[in-house]
Design an enzyme around this catalytic site. Structure first.
Site, PDB file in Angstrom:
ATOM      1  N   GLY A  13      -0.406  -0.827  -6.581  1.00 57.82           N
ATOM      2  CA  GLY A  13      -1.142  -0.237  -5.366  1.00 57.82           C
ATOM      3  C   GLY A  13      -1.664   1.225  -5.412  1.00 57.82           C
ATOM      4  CG  LEU A  95      -2.720  -5.294  -4.799  1.00 58.99           C
ATOM      5  CD1 LEU A  95      -4.153  -6.196  -5.295  1.00 58.99           C
ATOM      6  CD2 LEU A  95      -1.668  -4.965  -5.843  1.00 58.99           C
ATOM      7  CE1 TYR A 158     -12.901  -2.772   5.085  1.00 59.26           C
ATOM      8  CE2 TYR A 158     -12.235  -5.112   5.685  1.00 59.26           C
ATOM      9  CZ  TYR A 158     -11.764  -4.061   4.955  1.00 59.26           C
ATOM     10  OH  TYR A 158     -10.613  -4.028   4.366  1.00 59.26           O
ATOM     11  CE  LYS A 165      -8.109  -5.248   3.473  1.00 61.78           C
ATOM     12  NZ  LYS A 165      -6.515  -5.053   2.534  1.00 61.78           N
ATOM     13  CG  LEU A 197     -11.107   4.941  -6.391  1.00 66.48           C
ATOM     14  CD1 LEU A 197     -11.783   6.614  -6.724  1.00 66.48           C
ATOM     15  CD2 LEU A 197      -9.649   4.413  -7.306  1.00 66.48           C
TER      16      LEU A 197
HETATM   17  P1  NAD Z   1      -6.733   2.523  -3.291  1.00 66.63           P
HETATM   18  O1  NAD Z   1      -8.432   2.924  -3.863  1.00 66.63           O
HETATM   19  O2  NAD Z   1      -6.139   3.970  -3.825  1.00 66.63           O
HETATM   20  O3  NAD Z   1      -6.105   1.590  -3.962  1.00 66.63           O
HETATM   21  C1  NAD Z   1      -5.887   0.307  -4.167  1.00 66.63           C
HETATM   22  C2  NAD Z   1      -5.200  -0.370  -5.008  1.00 66.63           C
HETATM   23  O4  NAD Z   1      -5.747  -1.545  -5.552  1.00 66.63           O
HETATM   24  C3  NAD Z   1      -5.415   0.922  -6.403  1.00 66.63           C
HETATM   25  O5  NAD Z   1      -4.063   1.603  -7.027  1.00 66.63           O
HETATM   26  C4  NAD Z   1      -6.077  -0.562  -7.608  1.00 66.63           C
HETATM   27  O6  NAD Z   1      -5.578   0.364  -9.067  1.00 66.63           O
HETATM   28  C5  NAD Z   1      -5.466  -1.438  -6.768  1.00 66.63           C
HETATM   29  N1  NAD Z   1      -6.454  -2.633  -7.315  1.00 66.63           N
HETATM   30  C6  NAD Z   1      -7.398  -3.008  -7.436  1.00 66.63           C
HETATM   31  N2  NAD Z   1      -7.638  -3.939  -8.070  1.00 66.63           N
HETATM   32  C7  NAD Z   1      -6.231  -4.042  -8.813  1.00 66.63           C
HETATM   33  C8  NAD Z   1      -6.118  -5.603  -9.873  1.00 66.63           C
HETATM   34  N3  NAD Z   1      -6.702  -6.552 -10.145  1.00 66.63           N
HETATM   35  N4  NAD Z   1      -4.829  -5.374  -9.762  1.00 66.63           N
HETATM   36  C9  NAD Z   1      -3.855  -4.964  -9.471  1.00 66.63           C
HETATM   37  N5  NAD Z   1      -4.364  -3.804  -8.815  1.00 66.63           N
HETATM   38  C10 NAD Z   1      -5.441  -3.005  -8.590  1.00 66.63           C
HETATM   39  O7  NAD Z   1      -7.191   2.318  -1.528  1.00 66.63           O
HETATM   40  P2  NAD Z   1      -6.557   1.628  -0.524  1.00 66.63           P
HETATM   41  O8  NAD Z   1      -6.994   2.260   0.482  1.00 66.63           O
HETATM   42  O9  NAD Z   1      -4.706   2.610  -0.761  1.00 66.63           O
HETATM   43  O10 NAD Z   1      -6.783   0.948  -0.606  1.00 66.63           O
HETATM   44  C11 NAD Z   1      -4.716   0.124  -0.456  1.00 66.63           C
HETATM   45  C12 NAD Z   1      -4.611  -0.766   0.699  1.00 66.63           C
HETATM   46  O11 NAD Z   1      -4.876  -0.858   1.771  1.00 66.63           O
HETATM   47  C13 NAD Z   1      -6.062  -1.825   0.957  1.00 66.63           C
HETATM   48  O12 NAD Z   1      -5.562  -3.640   0.145  1.00 66.63           O
HETATM   49  C14 NAD Z   1      -6.432  -1.437   1.332  1.00 66.63           C
HETATM   50  O13 NAD Z   1      -7.598  -2.557   1.663  1.00 66.63           O
HETATM   51  C15 NAD Z   1      -5.722  -1.337   2.680  1.00 66.63           C
HETATM   52  N6  NAD Z   1      -6.643  -0.235   3.608  1.00 66.63           N
HETATM   53  C16 NAD Z   1      -7.238   0.603   3.097  1.00 66.63           C
HETATM   54  C17 NAD Z   1      -7.423   1.194   4.130  1.00 66.63           C
HETATM   55  C18 NAD Z   1      -8.159   2.297   4.262  1.00 66.63           C
HETATM   56  O14 NAD Z   1      -9.520   3.033   4.758  1.00 66.63           O
HETATM   57  N7  NAD Z   1      -8.254   3.414   2.962  1.00 66.63           N
HETATM   58  C19 NAD Z   1      -7.824   0.721   5.834  1.00 66.63           C
HETATM   59  C20 NAD Z   1      -7.066  -0.441   5.695  1.00 66.63           C
HETATM   60  C21 NAD Z   1      -6.133  -1.216   4.700  1.00 66.63           C
END
Ligand code: NAD
Length: 258
Positions: A13, A95, A158, A165, A197
């Protein structure tokens, strides 16, 4: 002391230096873990180069393409882990994906295709990666995934990701129940909103962040570093009695009623 020396950790991720997985990888590295990093491959290889340059200071011993929708890539990833390390101690699932159109507007307008896509990438992938990791976690292990409050409460826009989730959080419990007898722990971290992103695709993310800054007990949002530190804790022996849990790393926002 939090010590992951000698532990082999596979981190998924990382897209860029804002990714939560990047904060996690840095903390696991700082605690002494040997890292394997996966990235989402694209046709032009741009993503690969970007992530490779970013993670270079952490000297990962594995750097692998892994699109979780591609079963062959998932198998190849864990084959490479087996060949290089012989075992795996830590798996970080960080991810998610949903179509931008499904992260704004009417929830009832979500298409079947969009629903399946979000659930496949964001929730089913924890099962497929855990299934592949299980035979390699011969000395026990820790699996950590990232979730959000929108999986248990309604958060504007969301939408389908909330459903993904919710499924992900139940995956954590069913997996923890199954894998516990192999001393493999499975937990989720519910992070507060952070600009990344992925989160930029959610309609009104900046308003969500400002709302947390006003309402959360700590009166601020959390950082990738804070989520990384909590993940390192869940991956270490310090949390050896904890499995099947969702740990909120959100400045306390989730406890507030008004
Ligand atoms: P990010 O965009 O940096 O990371 C998302 C990642 O998912 C990316 O690296 C992308 O390449 C990967 N991805 C998407 N489709 C994919 C696939 N088919 N195969 C493999 N990888 C794939 O964003 P983030 O916010 O760091 O997200 C990481 C996790 O944290 C996610 O599960 C997100 O829901 C969760 N999250 C994020 C937040 C927030 O506010 N940013 C809050 C709570 C939870």
């Amino acid at each position: 002391m939090l010590d992951l020396t000698g532990k082999h950790a596979l981190v998924t991720g990382i897209a860029n230096n804002r990714s939560i997985a990047w904060g996690i990888a840095q903390q696991l590295h700082a605690a002494g873990a040997d890292l394997g990093i996966t990235y989402l491959p694209d046709e032009k290889g741009k993503h690969e180069r970007k992530v490779k340059d970013l993670v270079e200071p952490l000297s990962p011993s594995l750097f692998l393409p892994c699109n979780v929708q591609n079963d062959e890539q998932v198998t190849a990833t864990f084959d490479a882990v087996k060949e290089k390390w012989g075992k795996l101690d830590i798996l970080v699932h960080c991810l998610a994906f949903a179509n931008r159109d499904d992260l704004t507007g009417d929830f009832s307008a979500t298409s079947r295709e969009g629903f399946q896509l979000a659930l496949d990438i964001s929730a089913y992938s924890l099962l497929s990666l855990s299934k592949a990791a299980k035979p390699l976690m011969t000395e026990g292990g820790s699996i950590v995934t990232l979730t959000y409050l929108g999986g248990v409460r309604v958060i504007p826009n969301y939408n389908v990701m909330g459903i993904a989730k919710a499924a992900l959080e139940m995956n954590v419990r069913y997996l923890a129940s199954e894998l516990g007898s192999s001393n493999i722990r499975v937990n989720g971290i519910s992070a507060g909103p952070i600009r990344t992103l992925a989160s930029s695709a959610v309609g009104g993310i900046l308003d969500m962040i400002h709302h947390v800054e006003e309402m959360a007990p700590l009166r601020r949002t959390v950082t990738q570093e804070e989520v990384g530190k909590a993940t390192a804790f869940l991956c270490s022996d310090l949390s050896s009695g904890i499995t099947g849990q969702i740990l909120y790393v959100d400045s306390g926002y989730n406890i507030m009623g008004m």
